[in-house]
Design a protein around this motif. Structure first.
Motif, PDB file in Angstrom:
ATOM      1  N   PHE A 437      23.415   6.817 -24.288  1.00  0.00           N
ATOM      2  CA  PHE A 437      24.791   6.429 -23.993  1.00  0.00           C
ATOM      3  C   PHE A 437      25.622   7.668 -23.671  1.00  0.00           C
ATOM      4  O   PHE A 437      25.488   8.696 -24.331  1.00  0.00           O
ATOM      5  CB  PHE A 437      25.414   5.673 -25.166  1.00  0.00           C
ATOM      6  N   ASP A 438      26.501   7.538 -22.655  1.00  0.00           N
ATOM      7  CA  ASP A 438      27.421   8.653 -22.370  1.00  0.00           C
ATOM      8  C   ASP A 438      28.633   8.530 -23.277  1.00  0.00           C
ATOM      9  O   ASP A 438      28.677   7.681 -24.178  1.00  0.00           O
ATOM     10  CB  ASP A 438      27.804   8.668 -20.886  1.00  0.00           C
ATOM     11  N   ILE A 439      29.630   9.368 -23.060  1.00  0.00           N
ATOM     12  CA  ILE A 439      30.790   9.389 -23.956  1.00  0.00           C
ATOM     13  C   ILE A 439      31.581   8.084 -23.889  1.00  0.00           C
ATOM     14  O   ILE A 439      32.380   7.790 -24.779  1.00  0.00           O
ATOM     15  CB  ILE A 439      31.710  10.578 -23.639  1.00  0.00           C
ATOM     16  N   ASN A 440      31.371   7.295 -22.843  1.00  0.00           N
ATOM     17  CA  ASN A 440      32.064   6.008 -22.709  1.00  0.00           C
ATOM     18  C   ASN A 440      31.245   4.840 -23.235  1.00  0.00           C
ATOM     19  O   ASN A 440      31.669   3.692 -23.125  1.00  0.00           O
ATOM     20  CB  ASN A 440      32.411   5.751 -21.239  1.00  0.00           C
ATOM     21  N   GLY A 441      30.065   5.137 -23.807  1.00  0.00           N
ATOM     22  CA  GLY A 441      29.222   4.070 -24.330  1.00  0.00           C
ATOM     23  C   GLY A 441      28.431   3.351 -23.267  1.00  0.00           C
ATOM     24  O   GLY A 441      27.913   2.256 -23.510  1.00  0.00           O
ATOM     25  N   ASP A 442      28.332   3.939 -22.063  1.00  0.00           N
ATOM     26  CA  ASP A 442      27.600   3.326 -20.956  1.00  0.00           C
ATOM     27  C   ASP A 442      26.217   3.952 -20.822  1.00  0.00           C
ATOM     28  O   ASP A 442      26.063   5.160 -21.021  1.00  0.00           O
ATOM     29  CB  ASP A 442      28.362   3.510 -19.648  1.00  0.00           C
ATOM     30  N   PRO A 443      25.204   3.159 -20.457  1.00  0.00           N
ATOM     31  CA  PRO A 443      23.847   3.694 -20.317  1.00  0.00           C
ATOM     32  C   PRO A 443      23.653   4.356 -18.945  1.00  0.00           C
ATOM     33  O   PRO A 443      24.520   4.289 -18.075  1.00  0.00           O
ATOM     34  CB  PRO A 443      22.974   2.445 -20.432  1.00  0.00           C
ATOM     35  N   SER A 444      22.520   4.957 -18.765  1.00  0.00           N
ATOM     36  CA  SER A 444      22.211   5.634 -17.503  1.00  0.00           C
ATOM     37  C   SER A 444      21.266   4.780 -16.654  1.00  0.00           C
ATOM     38  O   SER A 444      20.396   5.306 -15.979  1.00  0.00           O
ATOM     39  CB  SER A 444      21.556   6.990 -17.783  1.00  0.00           C
ATOM     40  N   LEU A 445      21.437   3.484 -16.688  1.00  0.00           N
ATOM     41  CA  LEU A 445      20.543   2.575 -15.966  1.00  0.00           C
ATOM     42  C   LEU A 445      21.093   2.281 -14.579  1.00  0.00           C
ATOM     43  O   LEU A 445      22.309   2.261 -14.359  1.00  0.00           O
ATOM     44  CB  LEU A 445      20.393   1.262 -16.746  1.00  0.00           C
ATOM     45  N   GLY A 446      20.221   2.061 -13.637  1.00  0.00           N
ATOM     46  CA  GLY A 446      20.623   1.782 -12.265  1.00  0.00           C
ATOM     47  C   GLY A 446      20.651   0.304 -11.963  1.00  0.00           C
ATOM     48  O   GLY A 446      20.614  -0.548 -12.858  1.00  0.00           O
ATOM     49  N   TYR A 447      20.742  -0.002 -10.665  1.00  0.00           N
ATOM     50  CA  TYR A 447      20.785  -1.382 -10.202  1.00  0.00           C
ATOM     51  C   TYR A 447      19.663  -1.631  -9.200  1.00  0.00           C
ATOM     52  O   TYR A 447      19.276  -0.745  -8.436  1.00  0.00           O
ATOM     53  CB  TYR A 447      22.115  -1.676  -9.496  1.00  0.00           C
ATOM     54  N   ASP A 448      19.171  -2.861  -9.211  1.00  0.00           N
ATOM     55  CA  ASP A 448      18.319  -3.335  -8.128  1.00  0.00           C
ATOM     56  C   ASP A 448      19.220  -3.944  -7.059  1.00  0.00           C
ATOM     57  O   ASP A 448      20.203  -4.633  -7.375  1.00  0.00           O
ATOM     58  CB  ASP A 448      17.340  -4.404  -8.626  1.00  0.00           C
ATOM     59  N   ILE A 449      18.902  -3.680  -5.788  1.00  0.00           N
ATOM     60  CA  ILE A 449      19.603  -4.321  -4.681  1.00  0.00           C
ATOM     61  C   ILE A 449      18.759  -5.522  -4.254  1.00  0.00           C
ATOM     62  O   ILE A 449      17.578  -5.373  -3.936  1.00  0.00           O
ATOM     63  CB  ILE A 449      19.801  -3.348  -3.507  1.00  0.00           C
ATOM     64  N   LEU A 450      19.366  -6.703  -4.263  1.00  0.00           N
ATOM     65  CA  LEU A 450      18.638  -7.952  -4.040  1.00  0.00           C
ATOM     66  C   LEU A 450      19.001  -8.577  -2.700  1.00  0.00           C
ATOM     67  O   LEU A 450      20.082  -8.323  -2.153  1.00  0.00           O
ATOM     68  CB  LEU A 450      18.943  -8.940  -5.168  1.00  0.00           C
ATOM     69  N   HIS A 451      18.103  -9.418  -2.217  1.00  0.00           N
ATOM     70  CA  HIS A 451      18.373 -10.213  -1.016  1.00  0.00           C
ATOM     71  C   HIS A 451      17.769 -11.588  -1.222  1.00  0.00           C
ATOM     72  O   HIS A 451      16.640 -11.722  -1.688  1.00  0.00           O
ATOM     73  CB  HIS A 451      17.763  -9.559   0.228  1.00  0.00           C
ATOM     74  N   TRP A 452      18.541 -12.625  -0.884  1.00  0.00           N
ATOM     75  CA  TRP A 452      18.053 -13.987  -1.030  1.00  0.00           C
ATOM     76  C   TRP A 452      17.279 -14.381   0.229  1.00  0.00           C
ATOM     77  O   TRP A 452      17.847 -14.495   1.323  1.00  0.00           O
ATOM     78  CB  TRP A 452      19.220 -14.954  -1.229  1.00  0.00           C
ATOM     79  N   ASP A 453      15.989 -14.573   0.041  1.00  0.00           N
ATOM     80  CA  ASP A 453      15.128 -14.999   1.149  1.00  0.00           C
ATOM     81  C   ASP A 453      15.036 -16.514   1.108  1.00  0.00           C
ATOM     82  O   ASP A 453      14.170 -17.090   0.434  1.00  0.00           O
ATOM     83  CB  ASP A 453      13.749 -14.344   1.021  1.00  0.00           C
ATOM     84  N   THR A 454      15.913 -17.181   1.833  1.00  0.00           N
ATOM     85  CA  THR A 454      15.986 -18.652   1.768  1.00  0.00           C
ATOM     86  C   THR A 454      14.778 -19.322   2.420  1.00  0.00           C
ATOM     87  O   THR A 454      14.581 -20.527   2.270  1.00  0.00           O
ATOM     88  CB  THR A 454      17.270 -19.148   2.457  1.00  0.00           C
ATOM     89  N   ALA A 455      13.960 -18.537   3.128  1.00  0.00           N
ATOM     90  CA  ALA A 455      12.771 -19.113   3.762  1.00  0.00           C
ATOM     91  C   ALA A 455      11.533 -18.968   2.888  1.00  0.00           C
ATOM     92  O   ALA A 455      10.431 -19.354   3.293  1.00  0.00           O
ATOM     93  CB  ALA A 455      12.525 -18.428   5.111  1.00  0.00           C
ATOM     94  N   ALA A 456      11.683 -18.438   1.672  1.00  0.00           N
ATOM     95  CA  ALA A 456      10.534 -18.242   0.790  1.00  0.00           C
ATOM     96  C   ALA A 456       9.915 -19.582   0.407  1.00  0.00           C
ATOM     97  O   ALA A 456      10.595 -20.607   0.307  1.00  0.00           O
ATOM     98  CB  ALA A 456      10.963 -17.474  -0.460  1.00  0.00           C
ATOM     99  N   GLU A 457       8.621 -19.546   0.153  1.00  0.00           N
ATOM    100  CA  GLU A 457       7.889 -20.789  -0.127  1.00  0.00           C
ATOM    101  C   GLU A 457       8.067 -21.240  -1.566  1.00  0.00           C
ATOM    102  O   GLU A 457       8.012 -22.433  -1.850  1.00  0.00           O
ATOM    103  CB  GLU A 457       6.403 -20.592   0.187  1.00  0.00           C
TER     104      GLU A 457
END
Length: 837
Positions: A437-457
């Motif tokens: 945790f940093d001084i603000n109580g926040d972690p050092s974790l990132g984000y996944d960037i997602l995309h909705w594939d509406t044609a997926a089976e």
């Protein structure tokens, strides 16, 4: 353990005793029927996903106890359903932090608070930021650690307000930065923001607006704030949905960011499908993984969806735990769930369909729920963050109690504040996830960037990870996707996103405030890159025809190679040679009557002044310099005034010699001092030109034109320039008048007549020079000055002195005193005047 329905007076909860109790706050129900009118409140919209998250916490705590990570210490839990309601959450929080020594006591802070333990030593939850804010203000009073697994509001990072709040999900500060970076990477120029009227939505929208504002050429077209009761789907909601559809249809936004909770988003996306809005949506972490929305019928008509979510991982062993019918364990929340939605023991239910969606029909008909259907509601982001929260608390306890694999050195009689101080210092790795945790109580974790594939089976393949973002600003997206997005030059709404070099993006009109057109740069401006704002070229540069670069302006002046300059130079050189020849001829005949007739020694001073004028005329060609500018007009004025002064002195001599009126002759004799006259007359011009050269000297001055820089001599002072010309003109006029009057006298060599002609030519030349000089513009302005000086000099040389040279060379017989006397005698005899022989 009785299963309770979440209502105003009874909260659904599950409890397991232990040496250390961990609290849990989860929105098992996502809505309430709360209105502005006081009355009974109940919960609705039960969530499979939230139910599974409660079981994930119970599973994680059970695994800690089973693996004896805290030797001889048993963890317990007390989990409440908050119904995503602030009031229910505060009540549950009060229940969790009441002091175990006096359960009925309402006070949160007894006098000996440092030594009295609350019932729970840490609380996990809540999911929604607005609820977590209320809970944090409550548990902070007892110094109880709160760790949220899903609340992302940046407001919660303010430690002066929420000192014991921590989280295992990144703050919205990083999420909004990530969204802004995606907008920049995909070259979206127009964005709209939809947010909810709560802490999560308002602060998320504000921070996103701030970060988007720092990106050049990105325009936020509108911000729509949804009311707090939007999800109730009443008449007000329908009006807002209609306004939402109208705003989107009128909008030119390439991407629409939605910062609100999932229940609000469901209504918006359904409206987008119904009206076939076909837009690009950016999902915040509250709904980016909502499989139910991603698999709605005709979802592709709503448009594309990109989203951000905390790094996804599966809780180790949890899927098998669920599929094993929870490994035979039980708890109040599980019992409540199985009562309402019983599991199928062997065969899956008939007519289950493909969507596996929770409906009231299952509860009403008693139809069982397949375990695979239940497991399909399991998420891999919030549940894993919840799992990390349990591990963080366990690590804090291990550090505080100094535990190893066999035993713990300290007893469990520690305070909540002591545990918090250890938890916020943890720095360890869980299943390849490094957490601190940093001084603000926040972690050092990132984000996944997602995309909705509406044609997926299959449902599991609908939401795909296409990239990632880290708090240090690093964003990673496949290059083919980036190139595809950046290649769009003109949007579907006929708005230009980028332009050719030499053009800039400008707003079309007030109605389409974020829609731009490509406009060519103006004359003298350039733009080197696509759509970059046009900039002015430097003063010595001009823009190319394509307006994509600045070219150096050509320096323009009267060059020596110019045909006009060559002609002038020839005339100047010829004048110099002619003047020197005349001077030699006059020197050879200095004792003759004709030389005496033109002033004697004064004629040499006159020739010197003319020689100076011819030489000065050369200074007007070539690149102007400080020296050439200073010797140009000022020295010409002095030299030519000296020439006219010599002529004026010569005229006085003629008038004195032939004036018979004794009174007038006596006056003329007094001023008939040639040297004094020359000194006085030229001295006045000297008094004008010397201050001109000292105070306001002429100097080279560049003047920037469209494609050239005109280099000319600036006069320094227009007043002195006019005074110099006016004085010379006055002298010429006086000479002309004197010469005109002297034409009646017997003058064998026609001095007076020739002087009047030369002075008249001088006056005509300079009268014509003034309007031409004023109206002429360019390098030839210098040439006109040189030409005026040449004509003035040649007028005196040819009209006044050349006839004398002709006499000295070709008519020597009249260059004799007897010839002069005889001419005078005949002149007066014709007038009837007797002359003494």
């Amino acid at each position: 353990m009785a299963a309770l329905t979440s209502e105003e007076n009874t909260l659904l909860n599950a409890y397991l005793p232990g040496d250390i109790i961990i609290g849990g706050l989860f929105p098992l129900h996502l809505q309430t029927n709360r209105t502005a009118t006081p009355g009974p409140v109940s919960c609705s919209h039960y969530s499979y996903q939230m139910f599974l998250q409660t079981q994930a916490m119970i599973y994680a705590i059970g695994e800690v106890n089973r693996r004896e990570l805290l030797p001889n210490i048993t963890l317990g839990y007390h989990i409440y359903d908050t119904c995503a309601d602030v009031t229910f959450a505060i009540r549950a929080a009060l229940e969790l932090v009441k002091y175990s020594s006096d359960p009925e006591r309402c006070s949160l802070l007894p006098p000996n608070a440092s030594s009295v333990r609350p019932e729970v030593m840490a609380v996990i939850g809540e999911r929604f930021s607005e609820v977590s804010i209320a809970v944090s203000r409550t548990v902070t009073l007892s110094s109880v650690t709160q760790i949220s697994y899903a609340s992302t509001s940046e407001l919660l990072s303010r430690k002066l307000k929420f000192p014991t709040f921590l989280r295992t999900i990144s703050s919205d500060e990083y999420q909004t930065k990530a969204i802004a970076e995606l907008v920049k990477l995909f070259n979206w120029k127009t964005v709209a923001i939809i947010a909810s009227d709560d802490e999560y939505g308002k602060y998320g929208a504000d921070r996103l607006l701030h970060y988007l504002g720092s990106i050049k050429d990105v325009c936020v077209e509108f911000i729509d704030v949804l009311p707090g009761d939007f999800s109730k789907n009443n008449s007000k909601t329908h009006k807002r949905l209609a306004a939402f559809v109208e705003n989107v249809n009128k909008s030119t936004a390439e991407a629409i960011v939605i910062f609100t909770k999932g229940s609000n988003v469901a209504l918006l996306i359904e409206a987008a499908i119904k009206n076939q809005l076909n837009r690009t949506w950016i999902a915040s972490d509250t709904w980016s993984t909502a499989t139910r929305l991603a698999t709605l019928p005709a979802i592709e008509t709503a448009g594309r969806v990109f989203g951000f979510n905390s790094k996804r991982n599966a809780v180790p062993g949890f899927h098998d735990y669920v599929m094993s019918m929870f490994n035979g364990t039980t708890n109040a929340i599980l019992e409540h769930h199985l009562t309402q939605y019983p599991l199928c023991s062997n065969e899956p239910p008939k007519d289950k369909g493909d969507t596996c969606t929770l409906t009231n029909t299952i509860q009403e008909t008693g139809q069982c729920v397949d375990l695979k259907c239940l497991a399909s509601h399991m998420d891999e982001d919030e549940s894993y963050n919840l799992y990390l929260a349990v591990q963080v608390i366990v690590e804090g306890i291990r550090r505080l109690l100094e535990c190893d694999h066999q035993k713990c050195q300290r007893h469990t009689n520690f305070t909540a504040l002591e545990l918090f101080m250890e938890i916020k210092k943890v720095n360890f790795t869980v299943d390849k996830t490094h957490l601190f945790f940093d001084i603000n109580g926040d972690p050092s974790l990132g984000y996944d960037i997602l995309h909705w594939d509406t044609a997926a089976e299959t449902q599991r393949d609908v939401i795909k990870i296409i990239g990632e973002y880290w708090p240090n600003g690093k964003i990673v997206v496949p290059q083919d996707i980036v190139q595809k997005m950046q290649s769009v030059k003109l949007t579907a709404y006929n708005c230009s996103k980028t332009c050719e070099p030499g053009q800039e993006l400008k707003k079309q009109n007030a109605q389409l405030q974020c829609c731009s057109d490509c406009v060519p740069c103006a004359e003298g401006e350039y733009s080197t890159r696509e759509g970059v704002e046009c900039k002015r070229c430097k003063d010595d540069e001009y823009s190319s025809p394509q307006r994509n670069e600045c070219l150096k302006k050509k320096v323009d002046f009267l060059a020596w190679s110019d045909p006009f300059a060559i002609m002038l130079s020839f005339l100047e050189a010829f004048g110099i040679v002619l003047t020197l020849a005349f001077a030699a001829l006059f020197a050879l005949n200095r004792g003759t009557p004709i030389v005496k007739a033109v002033g004697g020694y004064l004629c040499f001073l006159e020739l010197f002044s003319l020689l100076t004028c011819f030489c000065l005329a050369l200074s007007f060609a070539g690149e102007p310099t400080a020296a050439s500018c200073m010797i140009g007009m000022p020295l010409f004025g002095m030299a030519f005034s000296l020439c006219i002064a010599c002529i004026l002195a010569n005229l006085l001599q003629i008038l004195v010699g032939f004036r018979f009126d004794l009174k007038t002759k006596s006056c003329l004799n007094k001023v008939n001092q040639p040297l004094a006259v020359v000194a006085a007359v030229s001295g006045i011009q000297l008094a004008v030109c010397v201050p001109w050269l000292c105070l306001y000297p002429p100097s080279p001055k560049p003047k920037s034109l469209a494609k050239t820089v005109l280099l000319q001599c600036h006069k320094g002072s227009t007043e002195f320039f006019i005074a110099m010309l006016a004085y010379n003109a006055l002298l010429a006029l006086i000479c002309f008048l004197f010469a005109f009057k002297g034409k009646q006298l017997p003058d064998l060599y026609k001095n007076a007549s020739l002087i009047s002609v030369s002075m008249l030519l001088y006056l005509i030349v300079w009268i014509l020079f003034i309007p031409i000089y004023i109206n002429l513009f360019g390098a030839y302005k210098q040439a006109i000055e040189s030409a005026a000086i040449l004509i003035s000099s040649y007028s005196i040389l040819c009209c006044h002195l050349a006839p004398k040279c002709y006499v000295m060379v070709f008519k020597k017989e009249i260059n004799d005193e007897k010839a002069i006397v005889e001419y005078i005698r005949k002149h007066y005899e014709r007038k009837g005047v007797s002359v003494v022989q």
